[in-house]
Design a protein around this motif. Structure first.
Motif, PDB file in Angstrom:
ATOM      1  N   THR A   1     -14.633 -21.853 -12.859  1.00  0.00           N
ATOM      2  CA  THR A   1     -15.091 -21.084 -11.701  1.00  0.00           C
ATOM      3  C   THR A   1     -14.790 -21.848 -10.427  1.00  0.00           C
ATOM      4  OG1 THR A   1     -16.898 -20.161 -12.997  1.00  0.00           O
ATOM      5  CG2 THR A   1     -17.120 -20.024 -10.602  1.00  0.00           C
ATOM      6  N   ARG A   2     -14.392 -21.124  -9.401  1.00  0.00           N
ATOM      7  CA  ARG A   2     -14.237 -21.741  -8.087  1.00  0.00           C
ATOM      8  C   ARG A   2     -14.782 -20.792  -7.027  1.00  0.00           C
ATOM      9  NH1 ARG A   2     -13.322 -26.427  -4.907  1.00  0.00           N
ATOM     10  NH2 ARG A   2     -13.668 -25.471  -2.890  1.00  0.00           N
ATOM     11  N   ARG A   3     -15.728 -21.303  -6.274  1.00  0.00           N
ATOM     12  CA  ARG A   3     -16.287 -20.515  -5.166  1.00  0.00           C
ATOM     13  C   ARG A   3     -15.894 -21.146  -3.848  1.00  0.00           C
ATOM     14  NH1 ARG A   3     -20.451 -19.162  -8.835  1.00  0.00           N
ATOM     15  NH2 ARG A   3     -21.393 -21.230  -8.711  1.00  0.00           N
TER      16      ARG A   3
ATOM     17  N   ASP B   1     -13.684 -16.516 -11.370  1.00  0.00           N
ATOM     18  CA  ASP B   1     -15.030 -16.242 -11.864  1.00  0.00           C
ATOM     19  C   ASP B   1     -15.091 -16.453 -13.378  1.00  0.00           C
ATOM     20  OD1 ASP B   1     -17.589 -15.449 -12.181  1.00  0.00           O
ATOM     21  OD2 ASP B   1     -17.320 -13.390 -11.462  1.00  0.00           O
TER      22      ASP B   1
ATOM     23  N   GLY C   1     -10.713 -12.236  -9.737  1.00  0.00           N
ATOM     24  CA  GLY C   1     -11.199 -13.524 -10.208  1.00  0.00           C
ATOM     25  C   GLY C   1     -11.543 -13.584 -11.690  1.00  0.00           C
TER      26      GLY C   1
ATOM     27  N   THR D   1      -5.445 -19.978  -7.183  1.00  0.00           N
ATOM     28  CA  THR D   1      -6.630 -20.839  -7.206  1.00  0.00           C
ATOM     29  C   THR D   1      -6.819 -21.436  -8.600  1.00  0.00           C
ATOM     30  OG1 THR D   1      -7.621 -19.383  -5.573  1.00  0.00           O
ATOM     31  CG2 THR D   1      -9.090 -20.932  -6.674  1.00  0.00           C
TER      32      THR D   1
ATOM     33  N   ASP E   1     -17.515 -20.914  -0.279  1.00  0.00           N
ATOM     34  CA  ASP E   1     -18.741 -20.373   0.333  1.00  0.00           C
ATOM     35  C   ASP E   1     -19.317 -19.304  -0.587  1.00  0.00           C
ATOM     36  OD1 ASP E   1     -18.494 -22.105   2.497  1.00  0.00           O
ATOM     37  OD2 ASP E   1     -17.047 -20.773   3.438  1.00  0.00           O
ATOM     38  N   ASP E   2     -19.438 -18.050  -0.130  1.00  0.00           N
ATOM     39  CA  ASP E   2     -20.019 -17.078  -1.063  1.00  0.00           C
ATOM     40  C   ASP E   2     -18.954 -16.196  -1.718  1.00  0.00           C
ATOM     41  OD1 ASP E   2     -19.850 -16.502   1.546  1.00  0.00           O
ATOM     42  OD2 ASP E   2     -21.620 -15.256   1.705  1.00  0.00           O
ATOM     43  N   PHE E   3     -17.681 -16.561  -1.529  1.00  0.00           N
ATOM     44  CA  PHE E   3     -16.616 -15.801  -2.178  1.00  0.00           C
ATOM     45  C   PHE E   3     -16.224 -16.497  -3.482  1.00  0.00           C
ATOM     46  CE2 PHE E   3     -11.906 -15.430  -2.660  1.00  0.00           C
ATOM     47  CZ  PHE E   3     -11.892 -14.117  -3.093  1.00  0.00           C
ATOM     48  N   THR E   4     -16.268 -15.775  -4.575  1.00  0.00           N
ATOM     49  CA  THR E   4     -15.881 -16.357  -5.857  1.00  0.00           C
ATOM     50  C   THR E   4     -14.424 -16.000  -6.137  1.00  0.00           C
ATOM     51  OG1 THR E   4     -18.139 -16.112  -6.613  1.00  0.00           O
ATOM     52  CG2 THR E   4     -16.468 -16.548  -8.288  1.00  0.00           C
TER      53      THR E   4
ATOM     54  N   THR F   1     -15.618 -25.496  -9.192  1.00  0.00           N
ATOM     55  CA  THR F   1     -17.040 -25.450  -8.851  1.00  0.00           C
ATOM     56  C   THR F   1     -17.858 -25.658 -10.120  1.00  0.00           C
ATOM     57  OG1 THR F   1     -16.483 -23.858  -7.141  1.00  0.00           O
ATOM     58  CG2 THR F   1     -18.823 -24.117  -7.667  1.00  0.00           C
TER      59      THR F   1
END
Lengths: 284, 382
Positions: free
Chosen positions: A31-33, A41, A230, A65, A35-38, A77
């Motif tokens: 997973t990579r976020r 996922d 994602g 990503t 801020d609040d955008f993933t 993340t």
């Protein structure tokens, strides 16, 4: 478009290799976020050694990503990933010795010649002077660039530059190579030549993870995953996916999966689902 | 080491292939040194002077003649009306009024002292101050010559206030500038300007080079290879370290041949200081490259930093005249320390013991900045 002639048909030794040992790439809930955008996922998948694994998805679906995390350019993340048996978080330096990478941005030095680019990367990967000389000539010869070895890369046509970039990414004979949209913007003939090179590398046992916008290219892959927002929405051999979604081509499968979100994300994804060549923004 | 060899070869190939950049790095600093050293001067010559000589005696004419002979003042108008003189000053036709009252010579003979008045247009404060100090020297020289003249003069900020006469203090002031007795402006400006020029090469161009690779994506490619952070940093900084030293060498040559700057101390000491100083300057450049994402950002940040360094280096304004907080900032600037060393070694012939404090400051500064920048530089994005 069919598989290029010289590599079509199952090669027995290769099938054997696929069944072997540990996977070249293991991804678990990665997973990579931002801020609040993933962006990515909780994706999970394995890539077997020697496999050609297609990584499909609309622009912004999270392919780049995901790749950047696998090659140690971006810290995850959460979740885990192992490349060539090494953890991407803890052992990025070990991974770097064993992988090759070709980014979607053209990343050879345009103010150096083809020969100088090859020598630089071969040197960085620790090849001996003799090996560098030999490898350089072999590469230039195979690319039919012999007479242009001392031409600045800037002056070479795009197709040649892309093939050269691939060769440079392979100069140290990595176990795994990551290709991020390697055929973006090149003509159909060069694309076919490019895929011949990919198959040749796979024949020699290199594992290949490749992202693409061209759905015909997806058909060349041993297995493909399709990323949507994602997540991995589908994963399997091209035949399996077509059967599962009752589609005649991978493009149909892709459109079925990507369409609902593509229409919401209007200008961004819709264009790429319909016309793979148009790129409105770099994929994240 | 082998990896570094390949990286350095690549950097030098690129640098020597980019003729524009090469010219910018080698020729432009030399041209700037020649131009700036001549232009950035506090010297004033041939100031337009209005003479109101109400005495018109041999003593007053002698005074005017001394002022003109110095080359600093040029009589551009004359009358016996102070009102007309003030008007000329206000309309900026002249920048100085010399007012010699009637009875100047008589007072000199009888009272052994006589006032003269100088009125300056102090809109250009620095220029007025320089003229004032010239005039003071010339007048006291004339006084000494006459053996009895003790003139005074006053300066007025702006030209509107009424002229006034102040009694002279009976002090015989004799000044002597050590090491640079004629206060030759080149001797202290040229080494300072040279420092600024090599700073710009080291800071801005190094930062831009790294950020350029970021922009075109080749840095990402290098980050995927086994190249270590220290190899990468060394390959980026070494070439500019060398080029800045070449610039310094050429600049010192120009300073000697064109401006006849004295080189009383050891050149080896100058280069030792430069080597340490450039580590700090390159460290700042590297730090900028970790912060900036585009070449424009890098250019702007390095411009801002160089601006502060330039104005607080003590090159244009003496550090002693800054407020305390600014003096502290100046202390933290490696530019200041390097300029101190350059001037001390070249003009005064200082030994290594005499400059060990700024030398240690430079070394510490270089080590700290470079370490911080290297720590901030990361192959992985958080």
């Amino acid at each position: 478009m069919n598989r290029p002639e010289n590599v079509s048909g199952p090669a027995p030794p290769r099938e054997l290799r696929l069944a072997q040992i540990q996977p070249a790439i293991e991804v678990r809930s990665l997973t990579r976020r931002f801020d609040d955008f993933t962006a990515v996922d909780a994706i999970s998948f394995d890539v077997q050694a020697g496999e050609v694994f297609g990584f499909l998805g609309a622009n912004g679906a999270g392919k780049t990503t995901a790749i950047r995390m696998l090659i140690g350019l971006l810290a995850p993340t959460s979740g885990e990933a192992r490349v060539a048996g090494h953890d991407v978080r803890m052992e990025a330096d070990r991974i770097r010795r064993r992988i090759g990478y070709m980014s979607q941005r053209f990343s050879l030095y345009e103010d150096l010649t083809a020969r100088e680019n090859i020598r630089l990367y071969a040197g960085i990967y620790g090849l001996s002077d003799a090996a560098i000389r030999e490898r350089t000539e072999t590469l230039l010869n195979r690319l039919r660039l012999d007479s242009h070895g001392d031409t600045l890369v800037r002056s070479l046509p795009l197709g040649w530059r892309q093939k050269l970039a691939f060769s440079v990414a392979m100069v140290h004979e990595p176990e795994i190579v990551f290709l991020d949209e390697p055929t973006g913007g090149v003509d159909p003939i060069t694309r076919r030549q490019f895929w011949e090179m990919i198959y040749e590398a796979a024949q020699n046992g290199t594992t290949i993870l490749v992202t693409t916008h061209y759905m015909d290219e997806a058909e060349y892959c041993d297995r493909v995953s399709i990323m949507v927002e994602g997540r991995i929405a589908a994963l399997g051999t091209p035949a399996e996916l077509k059967a599962e979604f009752g589609a005649s081509t991978i493009e149909d499968v892709f459109v079925q999966l990507a369409r609902p979100t593509a229409e919401i994300a209007a200008g961004m994804a819709a264009g790429s689902a319909g016309t793979p060549t148009s790129r409105t923004m770099p994929s994240g | 080491m082998r990896t570094l060899k390949f990286l350095l070869r690549k950097e030098f190939l690129q640098i020597f292939r980019d003729h524009t950049m090469l010219r910018l790095m080698i020729i432009v600093p030399v041209v700037q040194l020649l131009v700036l050293s001549n232009a950035a001067t506090f010297e004033v010559r041939q100031a337009r002077t209005y003479v109101v000589d109400l005495d018109n005696s041999s003593a007053s004419r002698g005074l005017v003649q001394r002022l003109v002979a110095s080359g600093r003042f040029d009589v551009s108008a004359r009358s016996s009306s102070m009102a007309l003189a003030n008007e000329a000053l206000l309309s900026r036709d002249v920048s100085v009024i010399l007012n010699v009252p009637a009875d100047f010579e008589r007072d000199l003979v009888r009272a052994r002292q006589a006032p003269v008045q100088l009125v300056f247009n102090a809109e250009d404060g620095a220029g007025a101050a320089v003229l004032q100090s010239y005039a003071a020297r010339i007048i006291s020289g004339y006084a000494a010559e006459l053996g009895q003249l003790r003139p005074t003069f006053t300066t007025l900020e702006g030209a509107t206030a009424a002229p006034a006469v102040v009694a002279a203090p009976r002090i015989d002031l004799r000044t002597r500038g050590w090491y640079n007795p004629e206060l030759r402006y080149y001797d202290y400006m040229v080494p300072g300007i040279l420092v600024l020029l090599v700073t710009i090469v080291a800071t801005s161009i190094a930062a831009m080079n790294v950020v350029r690779e970021k922009e075109i994506g080749t840095l990402e490619q290098l980050n995927v290879t086994p190249v270590t952070k220290s190899q990468l940093i060394a390959s980026k900084l070494l070439p500019f370290w060398i080029i800045a030293l070449v610039d310094l060498t050429i600049g010192l040559g120009v300073a000697k041949l064109v401006f006849d700057i004295p080189m009383r101390g050891s050149l080896l000491l100058v280069f030792l200081a430069a080597v340490l100083y450039l580590l700090a300057a390159l460290g700042i450049g590297l730090w900028i490259s970790t912060v900036a994402e585009t070449q424009q950002q890098a250019m702007f940040i390095s411009f801002a930093i160089n601006m502060v360094y330039l104005l607080m280096s003590g090159l244009f304004t003496p550090i002693q005249s800054m407020p305390t907080w600014a003096q502290w900032i100046a202390e933290l600037s490696p530019v200041k320390h390097f300029i101190v060393i350059m001037r001390a070694v070249l003009v005064r012939g200082a030994s290594i013991e005499a400059v060990q404090v700024p030398l240690i400051a430079l070394a510490a500064y270089g080590a700290i900045v470079l370490t911080m920048a290297a720590r901030q530089y990361s192959k992985t994005v958080g």
